[in-house]
Design a protein around this motif. Sequence first.
Motif, mmCIF file in Angstrom:
data_model
loop_
_atom_site.group_PDB
_atom_site.id
_atom_site.type_symbol
_atom_site.label_atom_id
_atom_site.label_comp_id
_atom_site.label_asym_id
_atom_site.label_seq_id
_atom_site.Cartn_x
_atom_site.Cartn_y
_atom_site.Cartn_z
ATOM 1 N N VAL A 1 0.843 -1.204 0.000
ATOM 2 C CA VAL A 1 0.000 0.000 0.000
ATOM 3 C C VAL A 1 0.875 1.250 0.000
ATOM 4 O O VAL A 1 0.599 2.214 -0.720
ATOM 5 C CB VAL A 1 -0.964 -0.017 1.208
ATOM 6 C CG1 VAL A 1 -1.638 1.322 1.374
ATOM 7 C CG2 VAL A 1 -1.979 -1.130 1.056
ATOM 8 N N GLU A 2 1.942 1.230 0.801
ATOM 9 C CA GLU A 2 2.838 2.390 0.855
ATOM 10 C C GLU A 2 3.497 2.655 -0.498
ATOM 11 O O GLU A 2 3.685 3.800 -0.894
ATOM 12 C CB GLU A 2 3.925 2.172 1.910
ATOM 13 C CG GLU A 2 3.448 2.307 3.331
ATOM 14 C CD GLU A 2 4.540 2.001 4.331
ATOM 15 O OE1 GLU A 2 5.655 1.624 3.923
ATOM 16 O OE2 GLU A 2 4.278 2.141 5.537
ATOM 17 N N ASN A 3 3.840 1.587 -1.205
ATOM 18 C CA ASN A 3 4.516 1.737 -2.493
ATOM 19 C C ASN A 3 3.545 1.953 -3.652
ATOM 20 O O ASN A 3 3.973 2.260 -4.763
ATOM 21 C CB ASN A 3 5.361 0.494 -2.802
ATOM 22 C CG ASN A 3 6.483 0.334 -1.830
ATOM 23 O OD1 ASN A 3 6.929 1.294 -1.226
ATOM 24 N ND2 ASN A 3 6.945 -0.892 -1.668
ATOM 25 N N ALA B 1 1.859 -0.478 -4.932
ATOM 26 C CA ALA B 1 1.983 -1.680 -5.761
ATOM 27 C C ALA B 1 0.659 -2.429 -5.805
ATOM 28 O O ALA B 1 -0.200 -2.275 -4.946
ATOM 29 C CB ALA B 1 3.069 -2.587 -5.200
ATOM 30 N N HIS B 2 0.519 -3.253 -6.819
ATOM 31 C CA HIS B 2 -0.679 -4.066 -6.970
ATOM 32 C C HIS B 2 -0.411 -5.516 -6.600
ATOM 33 O O HIS B 2 -1.270 -6.365 -6.769
ATOM 34 C CB HIS B 2 -1.207 -4.009 -8.399
ATOM 35 C CG HIS B 2 -1.646 -2.635 -8.784
ATOM 36 N ND1 HIS B 2 -2.804 -2.076 -8.330
ATOM 37 C CD2 HIS B 2 -1.066 -1.693 -9.552
ATOM 38 C CE1 HIS B 2 -2.935 -0.857 -8.817
ATOM 39 N NE2 HIS B 2 -1.883 -0.594 -9.561
ATOM 40 N N GLY B 3 0.780 -5.814 -6.150
ATOM 41 C CA GLY B 3 1.155 -7.172 -5.767
ATOM 42 C C GLY B 3 2.662 -7.256 -5.603
ATOM 43 O O GLY B 3 3.386 -6.293 -5.854
ATOM 44 N N THR B 4 3.126 -8.411 -5.209
ATOM 45 C CA THR B 4 4.547 -8.626 -5.012
ATOM 46 C C THR B 4 5.047 -9.586 -6.076
ATOM 47 O O THR B 4 4.452 -10.634 -6.317
ATOM 48 C CB THR B 4 4.810 -9.233 -3.616
ATOM 49 O OG1 THR B 4 4.298 -8.346 -2.638
ATOM 50 C CG2 THR B 4 6.285 -9.453 -3.376
ATOM 51 N N LEU B 5 6.146 -9.240 -6.714
ATOM 52 C CA LEU B 5 6.729 -10.100 -7.726
ATOM 53 C C LEU B 5 7.733 -11.049 -7.085
ATOM 54 O O LEU B 5 8.512 -10.666 -6.225
ATOM 55 C CB LEU B 5 7.438 -9.267 -8.794
ATOM 56 C CG LEU B 5 6.555 -8.406 -9.677
ATOM 57 C CD1 LEU B 5 7.409 -7.585 -10.631
ATOM 58 C CD2 LEU B 5 5.575 -9.252 -10.460
ATOM 59 N N VAL B 6 7.688 -12.303 -7.532
ATOM 60 C CA VAL B 6 8.666 -13.298 -7.100
ATOM 61 C C VAL B 6 9.260 -13.945 -8.338
ATOM 62 O O VAL B 6 8.587 -14.124 -9.350
ATOM 63 C CB VAL B 6 8.048 -14.370 -6.178
ATOM 64 C CG1 VAL B 6 7.672 -13.796 -4.848
ATOM 65 C CG2 VAL B 6 6.856 -15.024 -6.822
ATOM 66 N N LYS B 7 10.546 -14.273 -8.259
ATOM 67 C CA LYS B 7 11.238 -14.858 -9.397
ATOM 68 C C LYS B 7 11.091 -16.373 -9.371
ATOM 69 O O LYS B 7 11.323 -17.016 -8.354
ATOM 70 C CB LYS B 7 12.714 -14.479 -9.364
ATOM 71 C CG LYS B 7 13.482 -14.927 -10.584
ATOM 72 C CD LYS B 7 14.905 -14.422 -10.548
ATOM 73 C CE LYS B 7 15.650 -14.827 -11.799
ATOM 74 N NZ LYS B 7 17.040 -14.337 -11.774
#
Length: 63
Positions: A39-41, A43-49
């Motif tokens: 929320v602070e950034n 972003a709409h989600g977190t990316l994982v490799k």
Amino acid sequence: MPQTLFLLIVAAGVYIFFRRFVADARKATENANARRREVENGAHGTLVKDPVTGEYRLKKDDT
């Protein structure tokens, strides 16, 4: 002797319950912190490799 055995069984149960409770609390705290950072950034989600393909994908929620 039976009282001692009963006390040991109860103590083991309490210990196992406490360990599981602490693990669940840590997991919930980590999830809440991750959502707060998203929320602070903005972003709409977190990316994982993906270690196999090397591609980045959205992290799946385990809820």
